[in-house]
Structure formats: C-alpha cells, structure tokens
Design a protein around this motif. Sequence first.
Motif, PDB file in Angstrom:
ATOM      1  N   LEU A   1      99.382  25.893 -32.688  1.00  0.00           N
ATOM      2  CA  LEU A   1     100.719  25.689 -31.796  1.00  0.00           C
ATOM      3  C   LEU A   1     100.275  24.868 -30.413  1.00  0.00           C
ATOM      4  O   LEU A   1      99.320  25.190 -29.839  1.00  0.00           O
ATOM      5  N   HIS A   2     101.158  24.004 -30.106  1.00  0.00           N
ATOM      6  CA  HIS A   2     100.889  23.249 -28.952  1.00  0.00           C
ATOM      7  C   HIS A   2     102.022  23.692 -28.003  1.00  0.00           C
ATOM      8  O   HIS A   2     101.915  23.355 -26.589  1.00  0.00           O
ATOM      9  N   THR A   3     102.768  24.429 -28.109  1.00  0.00           N
ATOM     10  CA  THR A   3     103.922  25.100 -27.312  1.00  0.00           C
ATOM     11  C   THR A   3     104.378  26.441 -27.643  1.00  0.00           C
ATOM     12  O   THR A   3     103.797  26.977 -28.832  1.00  0.00           O
ATOM     13  N   LEU A   4     105.072  27.308 -26.819  1.00  0.00           N
ATOM     14  CA  LEU A   4     105.629  28.485 -27.227  1.00  0.00           C
ATOM     15  C   LEU A   4     106.765  28.435 -28.342  1.00  0.00           C
ATOM     16  O   LEU A   4     107.507  27.396 -28.467  1.00  0.00           O
ATOM     17  N   ALA A   5     106.917  29.379 -28.980  1.00  0.00           N
ATOM     18  CA  ALA A   5     107.768  29.244 -30.120  1.00  0.00           C
ATOM     19  C   ALA A   5     108.507  30.507 -30.359  1.00  0.00           C
ATOM     20  O   ALA A   5     107.998  31.644 -30.037  1.00  0.00           O
ATOM     21  N   TYR A   6     109.703  30.367 -30.896  1.00  0.00           N
ATOM     22  CA  TYR A   6     110.563  31.426 -31.067  1.00  0.00           C
ATOM     23  C   TYR A   6     111.121  31.545 -32.529  1.00  0.00           C
ATOM     24  O   TYR A   6     111.299  30.339 -33.174  1.00  0.00           O
TER      25      TYR A   6
ATOM     26  N   TYR B   1     108.759  35.907 -31.343  1.00  0.00           N
ATOM     27  CA  TYR B   1     108.101  35.109 -30.289  1.00  0.00           C
ATOM     28  C   TYR B   1     106.686  34.793 -30.234  1.00  0.00           C
ATOM     29  O   TYR B   1     105.977  35.933 -30.452  1.00  0.00           O
TER      30      TYR B   1
ATOM     31  N   ARG C   1     103.077  32.339 -29.253  1.00  0.00           N
ATOM     32  CA  ARG C   1     102.186  31.118 -28.745  1.00  0.00           C
ATOM     33  C   ARG C   1     100.816  31.434 -28.861  1.00  0.00           C
ATOM     34  O   ARG C   1     100.304  32.546 -29.099  1.00  0.00           O
ATOM     35  N   GLN C   2      99.824  30.413 -28.682  1.00  0.00           N
ATOM     36  CA  GLN C   2      98.621  30.252 -28.687  1.00  0.00           C
ATOM     37  C   GLN C   2      97.867  29.908 -27.399  1.00  0.00           C
ATOM     38  O   GLN C   2      98.280  28.862 -26.619  1.00  0.00           O
TER      39      GLN C   2
END
Length: 219
Positions: free
Chosen positions: A84-89, A96, A98-99
């Motif tokens: 992942l390059h961004t936060l995710a929902y 939710y 993120r990495q």
Amino acid sequence: IDPARFTEAMLAASGATLLENCEVYALEAAEGGVQLRSRLATVRAGHALLATNGYSALLHPSFQGTVLPTRAQMLLTAASPRILHTLAYANYGYEYFRQLADGRVLMGGWRSLYKDLEIGYTDETTEQVQRGLEGFLWERFPEVSRQVELCWSGVMGFSPDGMPLVGALRDLPCVGYAVGFTGHGLGLGLEAAEDLMATLLRGEPEGIFSAGRLGRASG
Ligand SMILES: Cc1cc2nc3c(=O)[nH]c(=O)nc-3n(C[C@H](O)[C@H](O)[C@H](O)COP(=O)(O)OP(=O)(O)OC[C@H]3O[C@@H](n4cnc5c(N)ncnc54)[C@H](O)[C@@H]3O)c2cc1C
C-alpha cells in the motif's frame, strides 16, 4: 501524526500544570466559577473545559444519550512487503488500514458486525474482532505478515449525528465541553477546541459544531 508526542509538545508550549491519573468526579458551582473535585486536588477556576470524549456521561448526566462510549480495536503486523502506498478504507469506512514506512501494516475496524458488544467503557480487545481484522487483511493481502506485533483498543465518544459536540453545560455555563468526536478527533479536535475557546472565553457565536444543533437538552 504521533498523538502522544503532539500532546507532549502542546503541553510543553502551554506551560500548564498537568495532574495525571487524576479523575475529576464532581463539578460544583462556586463563587466566581466552578469547583472541581478530583482524586488528587480540589480546584477552583473561572472556567473549566471538559475534554472527556467517550467518558463524558460518567462525569455529567447531560451527556447520557448524546455521547455513546464506543470501542475501536486495532492491530499491527510485523514488517511486510510493500502493498500500500496510501491509507485505505473499505466497507464505507468501517475498515481502515495503512502500511507504515517500515513495512508494518496497521488495521482497524470490524466493529460493524458487533455493534452491541462494542458499546461501553470496557477497554480491551476481543477475539471476534481481532480474528475478523486478521481475516480481512490476510484474505485480501496474502503478502502481509501473519505475525501480529501489537493489538489494542480504546473508547471513542459517538454523537447522534457523527459530528463533535461543542457547548457549555446548562447548569454550569462556565464549564464548556468539546466531546463526541465519533472516531475523528485527531482531525476535528483542534477546530472544535478553537470554537469552544471563542464561545466560552470571548462570547463569540457558536460555530458549526455547536451542540445546539441537536435541538434538545444537550449539555
Ligand atoms: C483504536 C482507535 C483508533 C482511532 N483512530 C483514529 C484516527 O485514525 N483518526 C482520528 O481522527 N481519530 C481516531 N480515533 C479517535 C481519536 O482517538 C479520538 O477522537 C480522540 O482521541 C479524541 O480526543 P479527546 O482528547 O477528545 O478524547 P480522548 O483522547 O478520549 O481523551 C479523553 C481523556 O479524558 C480523560 N478523562 C475522562 N473522564 C475523566 C474524568 N472524569 N476526570 C479526568 N480525566 C478524564 C480520559 O482518561 C482521557 O485521557 C481513534 C480511536 C481509537 C480508540
């Protein structure tokens, strides 16, 4: 943002005295303001601000029905290949993830399946939610490490419409509050605090977070 370091920095800049592990258990009218009775001290002040979020109804009955204590649970895996390059929902924001820069994956949510069980003041993780978070993550991202380094929970304060509640207590107008952040206090807290200071100390009109919008006896 690291909320603990952020809070420490604000405290250092303010010059305020902090009494830790010090529950306030009574708010009483006093000459020229309010008297707060707490575990370590009895304090008199012209004004007081309640920033008690999910715990507010334990301190003042007017928050019963307007600030619902609601638990959130999280986990953190060991370092994993970059996925992942961004936060995710997902699931309309209920899940939710993120990495982190070091590759560890942070995931929270899974409350929607256990809404009744996740209401209350008990601050501990549960098997059902933790297994749900792991399953969601590993099913969709098999590259993520199966080693969970940390899991934790916390009590949030949910308002009826999901927005913060800013105002002053009806029975003690010198006591203001900014509570009910509904899981979004890191983003909305500073704005709510500024609104509260403007209303309580400078007498300016209440802003968009005014608890008066609920149209009932709030505060
Ligand atoms: C697992 C988890 C993940 C989250 N993730 C996010 C996120 O990604 N983004 C986001 O914006 N928000 C997130 N939140 C929500 C965010 O943490 C809250 O909105 C924010 O902490 C609210 O700040 P606050 O200072 O108003 O309340 P809190 O941080 O809850 O602090 C309230 C404080 O008041 C103290 N207190 C309560 N009653 C008394 C009393 N009678 N006397 C003395 N002290 C008292 C408590 O001990 C506590 O220290 C998350 C919450 C949890 C639990």
